[in-house]
Design an enzyme around this catalytic site. Structure first.
Site, PDB file in Angstrom:
ATOM      1  N   TYR A  24     -10.871   1.058  10.739  1.00 55.15           N
ATOM      2  CA  TYR A  24     -12.105   1.361   9.975  1.00 55.15           C
ATOM      3  C   TYR A  24     -12.421   0.339   8.898  1.00 55.15           C
ATOM      4  O   TYR A  24     -13.406   0.457   8.211  1.00 55.15           O
ATOM      5  CB  TYR A  24     -12.037   2.776   9.374  1.00 55.15           C
ATOM      6  CG  TYR A  24     -10.801   3.087   8.548  1.00 55.15           C
ATOM      7  CD1 TYR A  24     -10.674   2.619   7.245  1.00 55.15           C
ATOM      8  CD2 TYR A  24      -9.778   3.864   9.068  1.00 55.15           C
ATOM      9  CE1 TYR A  24      -9.557   2.910   6.496  1.00 55.15           C
ATOM     10  CE2 TYR A  24      -8.644   4.163   8.324  1.00 55.15           C
ATOM     11  CZ  TYR A  24      -8.541   3.686   7.036  1.00 55.15           C
ATOM     12  OH  TYR A  24      -7.419   3.965   6.291  1.00 55.15           O
ATOM     13  N   LYS A  25     -11.580  -0.671   8.728  1.00 56.11           N
ATOM     14  CA  LYS A  25     -11.858  -1.693   7.715  1.00 56.11           C
ATOM     15  C   LYS A  25     -12.678  -2.812   8.372  1.00 56.11           C
ATOM     16  O   LYS A  25     -13.842  -2.621   8.668  1.00 56.11           O
ATOM     17  CB  LYS A  25     -10.545  -2.177   7.100  1.00 56.11           C
ATOM     18  CG  LYS A  25      -9.898  -1.067   6.253  1.00 56.11           C
ATOM     19  CD  LYS A  25      -8.516  -1.397   5.743  1.00 56.11           C
ATOM     20  CE  LYS A  25      -8.007  -0.245   4.860  1.00 56.11           C
ATOM     21  NZ  LYS A  25      -6.558  -0.252   4.709  1.00 56.11           N
ATOM     22  N   ASP A  65       1.953  -5.073   8.470  1.00 55.04           N
ATOM     23  CA  ASP A  65       0.761  -4.244   8.411  1.00 55.04           C
ATOM     24  C   ASP A  65      -0.437  -5.181   8.260  1.00 55.04           C
ATOM     25  O   ASP A  65      -0.519  -5.959   7.296  1.00 55.04           O
ATOM     26  CB  ASP A  65       0.854  -3.285   7.213  1.00 55.04           C
ATOM     27  CG  ASP A  65      -0.285  -2.270   7.211  1.00 55.04           C
ATOM     28  OD1 ASP A  65      -1.372  -2.603   7.716  1.00 55.04           O
ATOM     29  OD2 ASP A  65      -0.084  -1.162   6.691  1.00 55.04           O
ATOM     30  N   ARG A 111     -12.201  -4.670  -7.100  1.00 59.43           N
ATOM     31  CA  ARG A 111     -11.909  -5.302  -5.812  1.00 59.43           C
ATOM     32  C   ARG A 111     -13.198  -5.505  -5.019  1.00 59.43           C
ATOM     33  O   ARG A 111     -14.000  -4.588  -4.876  1.00 59.43           O
ATOM     34  CB  ARG A 111     -10.951  -4.392  -5.047  1.00 59.43           C
ATOM     35  CG  ARG A 111     -10.308  -5.019  -3.860  1.00 59.43           C
ATOM     36  CD  ARG A 111      -9.267  -4.089  -3.286  1.00 59.43           C
ATOM     37  NE  ARG A 111      -9.864  -2.929  -2.662  1.00 59.43           N
ATOM     38  CZ  ARG A 111      -9.313  -2.235  -1.669  1.00 59.43           C
ATOM     39  NH1 ARG A 111      -8.128  -2.582  -1.216  1.00 59.43           N
ATOM     40  NH2 ARG A 111      -9.914  -1.194  -1.156  1.00 59.43           N
ATOM     41  N   PHE A 162       0.850  -1.185   0.000  1.00 58.68           N
ATOM     42  CA  PHE A 162       0.000   0.000   0.000  1.00 58.68           C
ATOM     43  C   PHE A 162       0.892   1.244   0.000  1.00 58.68           C
ATOM     44  O   PHE A 162       1.832   1.335   0.801  1.00 58.68           O
ATOM     45  CB  PHE A 162      -0.891  -0.023   1.240  1.00 58.68           C
ATOM     46  CG  PHE A 162      -2.008   0.968   1.203  1.00 58.68           C
ATOM     47  CD1 PHE A 162      -3.211   0.660   0.593  1.00 58.68           C
ATOM     48  CD2 PHE A 162      -1.864   2.219   1.779  1.00 58.68           C
ATOM     49  CE1 PHE A 162      -4.242   1.575   0.564  1.00 58.68           C
ATOM     50  CE2 PHE A 162      -2.905   3.142   1.753  1.00 58.68           C
ATOM     51  CZ  PHE A 162      -4.096   2.825   1.145  1.00 58.68           C
TER      52      PHE A 162
END
Ligand SMILES: *Cc1c(COP(=O)(O)O)cnc(C)c1O
Length: 445
Positions: A242-243, A217, A404, A148
């Site tokens: 928040y995921k 991560d 995705r 990322f």
């Protein structure tokens, strides 16, 4: 363990399976799903099939009232007394202990705080410092080219600051890159673009054998797949609130440090919340023992209470088998999606970027298409099927454009998967995605 989710999913990708599941089959799987009731914990908008919980989790039913109570009661009435009386002061540690249960950490090893990017800066700094103390000749930080971007930007900044070299490799090149000049290996456990998952224990062992520390991560794995940081003997980890933790937009992230490293160094964002005695107001910094030293400044209490509501939705699965049960359902959902896309959307130029092997797959499925990926996602969104688009980097062979789709087993069902694929099929067959309104890029994709 007997297959919980029926013959299709349990046997896939066994080539002998020739039956394609029907809508009725999917409904039957939902009816038998022991995790089905967990869906009741969320507000799911009518007419929406939400396959983007890997980017922003959905709203738990408890969050609005809890945040309102914190605002009107704890803040409005309690005022500053609430730091003690409402337990605001301990929220980073209390939530950290909840997160610890989901990532194979012990109590007292995790705090919920700051953003993933900021936490990464802290742990990378600590890892590089410890590596430099132990072996000064190690001047290289290794990561994955398709990591990322924020992770890579933070790594670049730190390497510049410290005169180190950042080496980016493809996943198959990681082992070969672990040479004697490497200090730290920084990886994202589940790749955000492809959904490919690293063998955390295996990679960590390889890195350690070469004298290299590991930073993981967990943005796409915490709450999505079983993680056991202590069993893997990982060194540092960060992850996202928040995921899959459903903590709300911009929710605090978390940070974990292996107990053997925690007290060896204090991280550079040495604010007063990480001080051993913040209310002694002494001019010198003295780090708190343990993970508390990874805090920096005053914490966002409203965001932390919202995150706690999200964490509780994941912990609600503990009596039903916890992450192992969620994982079983997640694999069944992603198997089903892959199977249905392949059979029902054949001939439309779709490819699969996500590994088929369960051991190498996170909780998302990424589809490639040479052209139109962005517009197809937009057309699906207009139909209420929300996934997202991730741009390739011009090297279409290795890093193509991606559609995705994230599958959160807490609230996604098998019928949802069937319907999502039906919409995808219709979007492709009708060429609906070619409409101009689906081909204009928004700021957030
Ligand atoms: C989502 C994500 C982030 C997000 O970082 P923020 O600081 O919250 O913006 C970082 N790293 C990875 C791998 C991610 O998937």
């Amino acid at each position: 363990m007997p297959p919980l989710y029926g013959p299709f999913c349990a046997n896939f990708p066994d080539e002998k399976v020739t039956m394609t599941p029907t809508l009725e089959d999917c409904r039957a799987l939902d009816a038998q799903d022991p995790l089905r009731a967990l869906r009741q914990q969320f507000h799911l908008p009518d007419g929406v099939i939400y396959l983007d919980g890997n980017s922003l989790g959905v709203l738990p039913k408890t969050t609005a009232a809890r945040v309102a109570q914190t605002v009107t009661g704890e803040w409005g009435q309690g005022l500053i007394r609430s730091w003690n009386s409402a337990g605001w002061v301990d929220l980073p540690q209390r939530l950290g202990n909840k997160i610890a249960q989901l990532i194979g950490a012990a109590p007292g090893e995790v705090v919920a705080t700051d953003s993933t990017s900021v936490n990464l800066y802290k742990v990378l700094s600590a890892a590089l410092h410890i590596a430099a103390t132990d072996a000064q000749q190690r001047k290289v930080l290794v990561s994955e080219r398709s990591n990322f971007p924020t992770d890579l930007y933070i790594a670049q900044a730190l390497c510049q600051e410290r005169g180190l070299q950042l080496v980016l490799v493809e996943p198959e090149g990681i082992a070969a890159a672990l040479t004697p000049d490497v200090a730290v290996l920084m990886l994202t456990h589940v790749n955000y673009r492809t959904g490919a998952m690293h063998d955390m224990a295996g990679v960590t062992a390889t890195a350690h054998a070469a004298g290299i520390l590991t930073v993981w991560d967990l943005a796409h794995s915490a709450g999505a797949v079983p993680v056991d940081l202590n069993a893997a003997q990982a060194d540092f980890a960060v992850g996202c609130g928040y995921k899959y933790f459903n903590g709300g937009p911009g929710a605090p992230a978390f940070v974990w440090v292996n107990a053997q490293h925690t007290d060896r160094f204090w991280q550079p964002l040495a604010g007063w919340w990480g001080h051993a005695a913040p209310f002694a107001f002494t001019p010198d910094y003295r780090p708190a023992p343990g993970i508390t030293r990874y805090l920096c400044g005053t914490q966002p209490i409203l965001s932390l209470v919202a995150l706690e509501c999200g964490l509780d939705t994941v912990l609600a699965a503990q009596p039903l088998g916890g992450m192992a049960a969620l994982r079983q359902k997640s694999l069944a959902l992603t198997d089903l999606f892959i199977e249905l896309v392949q059979t029902r959307c054949a001939g439309h130029g779709l490819g699969l970027a996500t590994p088929r092997e369960h051991a190498s797959r996170g909780s998302q499925v990424c589809i490639t298409r040479e052209t139109g990926a962005y517009a197809i996602v937009q057309a699906l969104t207009a139909r209420g099927v929300i996934g997202d688009f991730r741009a390739g980097d011009g090297d279409a062979g290795k890093h193509p454009d991606i559609l995705r789709f994230g599958f959160t087993p807490l609230y996604i069902g098998f019928e949802d998967v069937w319907r999502a694929v039906e919409h995808l099929k219709q979007v492709l067959e009708s060429a609906e995605w070619q409409k101009p309104e689906f081909n204009q890029k928004n700021a957030v994709t």
